[in-house]
Design a protein around this motif. Structure first.
Motif, PDB file in Angstrom:
ATOM      1  N   PRO A  21       0.568  -1.272   0.154  1.00 60.58           N
ATOM      2  CA  PRO A  21      -0.319   0.472   0.284  1.00 60.58           C
ATOM      3  C   PRO A  21       0.480   1.039  -0.293  1.00 60.58           C
ATOM      4  CG  PRO A  21       0.040  -0.898   2.778  1.00 60.58           C
ATOM      5  CD  PRO A  21       0.488  -2.090   1.721  1.00 60.58           C
ATOM      6  N   VAL A  22       1.221   2.426  -0.840  1.00 59.16           N
ATOM      7  CA  VAL A  22       1.483   3.528  -0.588  1.00 59.16           C
ATOM      8  C   VAL A  22       0.368   4.694  -0.953  1.00 59.16           C
ATOM      9  CG1 VAL A  22       1.842   4.943  -2.495  1.00 59.16           C
ATOM     10  CG2 VAL A  22       2.982   2.314  -2.586  1.00 59.16           C
ATOM     11  N   LYS A  23       0.159   5.019   0.561  1.00 57.08           N
ATOM     12  CA  LYS A  23      -0.300   6.386   0.628  1.00 57.08           C
ATOM     13  C   LYS A  23      -0.228   7.949   0.394  1.00 57.08           C
ATOM     14  CE  LYS A  23      -1.122   4.241   5.184  1.00 57.08           C
ATOM     15  NZ  LYS A  23      -1.176   5.041   6.459  1.00 57.08           N
ATOM     16  N   PRO A  24      -1.819   8.180  -0.211  1.00 59.74           N
ATOM     17  CA  PRO A  24      -1.535   9.210  -0.906  1.00 59.74           C
ATOM     18  C   PRO A  24      -0.758  10.876  -0.313  1.00 59.74           C
ATOM     19  CG  PRO A  24      -3.427   9.588  -0.845  1.00 59.74           C
ATOM     20  CD  PRO A  24      -2.596   8.463  -0.258  1.00 59.74           C
ATOM     21  N   SER A  25       0.016  12.005  -0.772  1.00 60.79           N
ATOM     22  CA  SER A  25       0.182  13.493  -0.168  1.00 60.79           C
ATOM     23  C   SER A  25       0.243  14.026  -0.945  1.00 60.79           C
ATOM     24  CB  SER A  25       1.915  12.992  -0.168  1.00 60.79           C
ATOM     25  OG  SER A  25       1.432  11.735   0.632  1.00 60.79           O
ATOM     26  N   PHE A  26      -1.291  15.285  -0.300  1.00 54.93           N
ATOM     27  CA  PHE A  26      -1.284  16.890  -1.135  1.00 54.93           C
ATOM     28  C   PHE A  26      -1.634  17.414  -0.170  1.00 54.93           C
ATOM     29  CE2 PHE A  26      -4.296  12.781  -2.765  1.00 54.93           C
ATOM     30  CZ  PHE A  26      -4.185  12.991  -3.739  1.00 54.93           C
ATOM     31  N   SER A  27      -1.455  18.815  -1.198  1.00 58.43           N
ATOM     32  CA  SER A  27      -0.814  19.619   0.032  1.00 58.43           C
ATOM     33  C   SER A  27      -2.695  20.329   0.688  1.00 58.43           C
ATOM     34  CB  SER A  27      -0.762  21.567  -1.119  1.00 58.43           C
ATOM     35  OG  SER A  27       0.618  20.536  -1.884  1.00 58.43           O
ATOM     36  N   ALA A  28      -2.475  20.702   1.841  1.00 60.17           N
ATOM     37  CA  ALA A  28      -3.481  21.276   2.629  1.00 60.17           C
ATOM     38  C   ALA A  28      -3.155  23.034   2.602  1.00 60.17           C
ATOM     39  CB  ALA A  28      -3.705  20.738   3.925  1.00 60.17           C
ATOM     40  N   ILE A  29      -4.251  23.891   3.071  1.00 57.72           N
ATOM     41  CA  ILE A  29      -4.629  24.770   3.458  1.00 57.72           C
ATOM     42  C   ILE A  29      -4.915  24.888   4.461  1.00 57.72           C
ATOM     43  CG2 ILE A  29      -4.696  28.173   3.359  1.00 57.72           C
ATOM     44  CD1 ILE A  29      -4.332  27.165   0.115  1.00 57.72           C
ATOM     45  N   THR A  30      -4.946  25.400   6.199  1.00 56.68           N
ATOM     46  CA  THR A  30      -5.330  25.419   7.736  1.00 56.68           C
ATOM     47  C   THR A  30      -5.243  26.218   7.992  1.00 56.68           C
ATOM     48  OG1 THR A  30      -5.825  23.636   9.461  1.00 56.68           O
ATOM     49  CG2 THR A  30      -3.650  23.292   8.243  1.00 56.68           C
ATOM     50  N   ALA A  31      -5.287  26.766   9.302  1.00 55.24           N
ATOM     51  CA  ALA A  31      -5.230  27.297  10.173  1.00 55.24           C
ATOM     52  C   ALA A  31      -3.974  27.455  11.647  1.00 55.24           C
ATOM     53  CB  ALA A  31      -5.964  28.644  10.260  1.00 55.24           C
ATOM     54  N   HIS A  32      -3.736  27.734  12.215  1.00 62.75           N
ATOM     55  CA  HIS A  32      -2.847  27.246  13.253  1.00 62.75           C
ATOM     56  C   HIS A  32      -3.411  28.774  13.995  1.00 62.75           C
ATOM     57  CE1 HIS A  32      -2.065  23.349  12.857  1.00 62.75           C
ATOM     58  NE2 HIS A  32      -1.075  23.947  11.710  1.00 62.75           N
ATOM     59  N   ASN A  33      -3.571  29.073  15.723  1.00 60.01           N
ATOM     60  CA  ASN A  33      -3.258  29.838  16.222  1.00 60.01           C
ATOM     61  C   ASN A  33      -4.182  31.299  15.199  1.00 60.01           C
ATOM     62  OD1 ASN A  33      -2.215  28.866  18.502  1.00 60.01           O
ATOM     63  ND2 ASN A  33      -0.755  29.325  17.459  1.00 60.01           N
ATOM     64  N   GLY A  34      -5.130  31.309  14.426  1.00 63.67           N
ATOM     65  CA  GLY A  34      -5.219  32.127  13.832  1.00 63.67           C
ATOM     66  C   GLY A  34      -5.268  32.121  11.990  1.00 63.67           C
ATOM     67  N   SER A  35      -3.704  31.794  12.404  1.00 62.40           N
ATOM     68  CA  SER A  35      -3.572  32.154  10.908  1.00 62.40           C
ATOM     69  C   SER A  35      -3.036  30.799   9.892  1.00 62.40           C
ATOM     70  CB  SER A  35      -2.160  32.592  10.812  1.00 62.40           C
ATOM     71  OG  SER A  35      -1.736  33.898  12.295  1.00 62.40           O
ATOM     72  N   ASP A 125      -8.980  26.403   5.881  1.00 64.79           N
ATOM     73  CA  ASP A 125      -8.578  27.838   6.809  1.00 64.79           C
ATOM     74  C   ASP A 125     -10.135  27.811   6.477  1.00 64.79           C
ATOM     75  OD1 ASP A 125      -8.856  28.302   3.575  1.00 64.79           O
ATOM     76  OD2 ASP A 125      -6.816  30.244   4.372  1.00 64.79           O
ATOM     77  N   THR A 126     -10.710  27.705   7.084  1.00 62.97           N
ATOM     78  CA  THR A 126     -12.382  28.367   6.933  1.00 62.97           C
ATOM     79  C   THR A 126     -12.245  29.585   7.919  1.00 62.97           C
ATOM     80  OG1 THR A 126     -13.139  26.849   8.597  1.00 62.97           O
ATOM     81  CG2 THR A 126     -13.772  26.527   6.253  1.00 62.97           C
ATOM     82  N   ALA A 127     -12.972  30.396   8.351  1.00 62.24           N
ATOM     83  CA  ALA A 127     -13.362  31.624   9.059  1.00 62.24           C
ATOM     84  C   ALA A 127     -13.566  31.340  10.574  1.00 62.24           C
ATOM     85  CB  ALA A 127     -14.669  32.666   8.724  1.00 62.24           C
ATOM     86  N   ASP A 128     -13.601  29.842  10.682  1.00 62.16           N
ATOM     87  CA  ASP A 128     -14.219  29.472  12.628  1.00 62.16           C
ATOM     88  C   ASP A 128     -12.700  29.816  12.765  1.00 62.16           C
ATOM     89  OD1 ASP A 128     -14.181  28.107  10.617  1.00 62.16           O
ATOM     90  OD2 ASP A 128     -14.612  26.606  12.306  1.00 62.16           O
ATOM     91  N   ILE A 129     -11.027  29.313  11.825  1.00 61.93           N
ATOM     92  CA  ILE A 129     -10.291  29.013  12.277  1.00 61.93           C
ATOM     93  C   ILE A 129      -9.359  29.729  12.238  1.00 61.93           C
ATOM     94  CG2 ILE A 129     -11.548  26.613  12.947  1.00 61.93           C
ATOM     95  CD1 ILE A 129      -9.161  25.905  10.415  1.00 61.93           C
ATOM     96  N   SER A 130      -9.188  30.755  10.752  1.00 63.49           N
ATOM     97  CA  SER A 130      -8.564  31.532  10.213  1.00 63.49           C
ATOM     98  C   SER A 130      -9.419  32.972   9.872  1.00 63.49           C
ATOM     99  CB  SER A 130      -7.965  31.063   8.623  1.00 63.49           C
ATOM    100  OG  SER A 130      -7.484  32.158   7.966  1.00 63.49           O
ATOM    101  N   VAL A 131      -8.362  33.788  10.765  1.00 63.33           N
ATOM    102  CA  VAL A 131      -8.570  35.412  10.939  1.00 63.33           C
ATOM    103  C   VAL A 131      -9.135  35.874   9.364  1.00 63.33           C
ATOM    104  CG1 VAL A 131      -8.804  37.550  11.228  1.00 63.33           C
ATOM    105  CG2 VAL A 131      -7.825  36.061  13.485  1.00 63.33           C
ATOM    106  N   LYS A 132      -7.287  36.015   8.783  1.00 66.89           N
ATOM    107  CA  LYS A 132      -7.693  36.894   6.962  1.00 66.89           C
ATOM    108  C   LYS A 132      -7.738  35.749   6.099  1.00 66.89           C
ATOM    109  CE  LYS A 132      -4.302  40.270   9.415  1.00 66.89           C
ATOM    110  NZ  LYS A 132      -3.140  40.435   9.310  1.00 66.89           N
TER     111      LYS A 132
END
Length: 191
Positions: A21-35, A125-132
């Motif tokens: 088995p090979v697991k896929p990797s993909f880029s993500a845009i998420t947030a930490h500490n509001g950024s 990075d939805t508005a509930d976890i990312s300010v900008k």
């Protein structure tokens, strides 16, 4: 996960049976500490031989259940969307054009990617976890065509973070190497 609301990734370049088995990797845009931040995620699912459903001879993995209606977007050349949040947790797949992603709280972080395998990302990075939110600019001399697939119940697929920043071509392209090698044990051992 099984059902009619599943988004799968498939390829028809197999030359033989899969060895491991090979697991896929993909880029993500998420947030930490509001950024908003860029991360490379490896998903808990794995590729397996596709043998039915009209996709024999390839490799497929499940990316999770799709929720609301999918969208098809066409954006003009050099169109700058400015700063915005992901409207919901969703897969974003650019099938034509080039996209520049930026982060308002980190002037050193940017990723410019062409349509194709490197421009499949998960936006969380939805508005509930990312300010900008993040910046998106469709650069180049041609329009950009992008597909949006919201996840069911705004869920993130199970994953682990490999590192900060977008995934490299090698991290995403490792699956291509495996496909082209015919899933030989030697190729799996080198990954």
């Amino acid at each position: 996960m099984h059902g009619s609301g599943i988004l799968g990734v498939a390829s028809s370049f197999l030359l033989g049976p899969m060895a491991a088995p090979v697991k896929p990797s993909f880029s993500a845009i998420t947030a930490h500490n509001g950024s908003s931040v860029f991360e490379c995620w490896q998903f808990d699912t794995h590729f397996s031989p596709s043998s039915g459903g009209g996709l024999p001879g390839g490799a497929i993995t499940q990316l999770g259940s799709i929720g609301r209606e999918a969208s098809y977007g066409v954006f003009p050349p050099n169109f700058d969307m400015g700063l915005h949040n992901a409207p919901r947790k969703q897969w974003v797949v650019s099938i034509r054009g080039m996209t520049l992603f930026t982060l308002p709280d980190d002037d050193t972080a940017s990723a410019c990617v062409s349509a194709g395998e490197l421009n499949v990302l998960f936006a969380a990075d939805t508005a509930d976890i990312s300010v900008k939110g993040h910046g998106t600019n469709f650069v180049g001399m041609t329009e950009t065509i992008t597909l949006f697939f919201p996840t069911k119940d705004d869920e993130e697929p199970a994953h682990k973070v490999l590192h900060s920043g977008f995934c490299t071509a090698e991290e995403v392209g490792g699956v291509r190497e495996l496909l082209l090698s015919g899933f030989s044990q030697e190729a799996v051992g080198e990954m």
